[in-house]
Design an enzyme around this catalytic site. Structure first.
Site, PDB file in Angstrom:
ATOM      1  N   THR A 287       6.167   0.460   1.945  1.00 57.17           N
ATOM      2  CA  THR A 287       7.217   1.273   2.561  1.00 57.17           C
ATOM      3  C   THR A 287       6.519   2.404   3.301  1.00 57.17           C
ATOM      4  O   THR A 287       5.936   3.299   2.681  1.00 57.17           O
ATOM      5  CB  THR A 287       8.179   1.836   1.502  1.00 57.17           C
ATOM      6  OG1 THR A 287       8.877   0.757   0.873  1.00 57.17           O
ATOM      7  CG2 THR A 287       9.201   2.767   2.145  1.00 57.17           C
TER       8      THR A 287
ATOM      9  N   LEU B 145       0.828  -1.204   0.000  1.00 52.29           N
ATOM     10  CA  LEU B 145       0.000   0.000   0.000  1.00 52.29           C
ATOM     11  C   LEU B 145       0.867   1.260   0.000  1.00 52.29           C
ATOM     12  O   LEU B 145       2.055   1.212   0.314  1.00 52.29           O
ATOM     13  CB  LEU B 145      -0.938  -0.021   1.211  1.00 52.29           C
ATOM     14  CG  LEU B 145      -1.885  -1.234   1.262  1.00 52.29           C
ATOM     15  CD1 LEU B 145      -2.562  -1.333   2.620  1.00 52.29           C
ATOM     16  CD2 LEU B 145      -2.919  -1.136   0.145  1.00 52.29           C
ATOM     17  N   PRO B 146       0.268   2.423  -0.339  1.00 50.46           N
ATOM     18  CA  PRO B 146       1.083   3.626  -0.548  1.00 50.46           C
ATOM     19  C   PRO B 146       1.718   4.237   0.692  1.00 50.46           C
ATOM     20  O   PRO B 146       2.838   4.736   0.634  1.00 50.46           O
ATOM     21  CB  PRO B 146       0.089   4.618  -1.187  1.00 50.46           C
ATOM     22  CG  PRO B 146      -1.017   3.788  -1.727  1.00 50.46           C
ATOM     23  CD  PRO B 146      -1.115   2.618  -0.802  1.00 50.46           C
TER      24      PRO B 146
ATOM     25  N   LYS C 149      14.987  -0.065   5.293  1.00 50.23           N
ATOM     26  CA  LYS C 149      14.644   0.471   3.969  1.00 50.23           C
ATOM     27  C   LYS C 149      14.925   1.967   3.890  1.00 50.23           C
ATOM     28  O   LYS C 149      15.553   2.447   2.938  1.00 50.23           O
ATOM     29  CB  LYS C 149      13.166   0.185   3.662  1.00 50.23           C
ATOM     30  CG  LYS C 149      12.620   0.831   2.394  1.00 50.23           C
ATOM     31  CD  LYS C 149      13.175   0.196   1.127  1.00 50.23           C
ATOM     32  CE  LYS C 149      12.648   0.894  -0.130  1.00 50.23           C
ATOM     33  NZ  LYS C 149      11.255   0.550  -0.426  1.00 50.23           N
TER      34      LYS C 149
ATOM     35  N   LYS D  66       9.531  10.369  -1.249  1.00 48.16           N
ATOM     36  CA  LYS D  66       8.733   9.735  -0.192  1.00 48.16           C
ATOM     37  C   LYS D  66       9.641   9.081   0.850  1.00 48.16           C
ATOM     38  O   LYS D  66       9.455   9.270   2.060  1.00 48.16           O
ATOM     39  CB  LYS D  66       7.806   8.682  -0.798  1.00 48.16           C
ATOM     40  CG  LYS D  66       7.083   7.827   0.229  1.00 48.16           C
ATOM     41  CD  LYS D  66       6.386   6.625  -0.392  1.00 48.16           C
ATOM     42  CE  LYS D  66       5.867   5.671   0.670  1.00 48.16           C
ATOM     43  NZ  LYS D  66       5.244   4.459   0.106  1.00 48.16           N
TER      44      LYS D  66
END
Length: 296
Positions: A97, A66-67, A172, A247
């Site tokens: 992420t 998902l975003p 990450k 992001k």
């Protein structure tokens, strides 16, 4: 053994990941707000789920891609979501992420429902998702990781247990902060070389075997010519879009603020990528920031 897997989020990354689970012989129920994404998944052998509640109630394992953190919190903890409808013991894998705090909050809520969970963000892009060669950075308990690994092995090539809940997200964003900073450094060097009359190929030949060597230079060179496989030779069509880099850099800044860590270069990288994206580079590859620094 064949499992029933629910997969929520069938976009550019999630779609091919889910298809690889289908190819491995599992029954995969897919859900996405995009009808086109669901249709493509069904054409590849998956099954369309009627909704999140039905998918959660039927699946043995649930994977989400998902975003952002707010979407993950909603799909897991919202009314009628996964935690309300999945069976105790259902294995949960979130490959989005997102921010570390959200990952840890959702994992704690899942534990309260006796559902083992890992946060397992990925690196490798759409190509890696399609080929099943992604790198997974995984946070969660040893037992949850051991349960998730056979399924992650289907979708990826390198699976690393980074520690407890949220540590996959931590790995990450730390990795991508390094990447964003180093790409800016390499780009600045090539722009300076141009101004000084130094040929790009000569700089590449020297720095790729000297102390300036790094992945952003030798595997993803931001200028055309030295590395034929880099996006620079395809008008910066994205392998990893600048908007996605921004992001991740913003997530790193949120985490550094929460943890009280000093990341001045990370902050400057986030600011530069924000300027690049706002100037129209958001859909270009993140290495295209060289053109922003060049002023073109």
């Amino acid at each position: 053994m064949t499992s029933t897997i629910g997969f929520i989020g069938l976009g550019n990354m999630g779609g091919p990941m889910a298809v690889n689970l289908v190819k491995a012989g599992h029954r995969v129920l897919g859900f996405d707000l995009s009808e086109a994404a669901v249709s493509a998944f069904v054409e590849a052998g998956g099954e369309k789920a009627d909704g999140v509640a039905d998918l959660a109630g039927e699946a043995d394992i649930i994977v989400t891609m998902l975003p952002a953190g707010k979407h993950v919190r909603q799909i897991y903890q919202g009314e009628g979501g996964i935690l309300d409808n999945a069976k105790a013991g259902t294995l949960l894998i979130d490959s989005s992420t997102i921010d570390v705090d959200s990952a840890r909050a959702v994992s704690a809520a899942a534990a309260g429902k006796n559902m083992p969970m890992v946060d397992a963000p990925v690196s490798g892009g759409v190509g890696g998702a399609t080929a099943g060669t992604l790198t997974f950075m995984v946070g969660g308990s040893e037992d949850a990781f051991a349960s998730a690994k056979p399924f992650l092995d289907i979708m990826g090539k390198t699976i690393v247990h980074a520690g407890g809940a949220g540590n996959g997200q931590a790995a990450k964003i730390c990795n991508n902060m390094i990447l964003g900073i180093s790409m800016i450094a390499v780009s600045e060097a090539f722009v300076l070389a141009e101004k000084l009359g130094l040929d790009a190929q000569k700089l590449f030949d020297i720095s790729s075997t000297a102390s300036g060597q790094c992945w952003s230079l030798t595997s993803y060179c931001p200028v055309p010519g030295p590395l034929p496989s880099s996006p620079a030779n395809r008008d910066y069509q994205p392998g990893f879009a600048a908007a996605m880099m921004l992001k991740d850099l913003k997530l790193a800044q949120e985490a550094s603020s929460s943890a009280g860590a000093a990341t001045p270069l990370g902050a400057e990288a986030a600011a530069l990528y924000a300027l690049y994206c706002n100037s129209g580079g958001d859909a270009k590859d993140f290495s295209g920031i060289v053109n922003f620094l060049r002023g073109t």
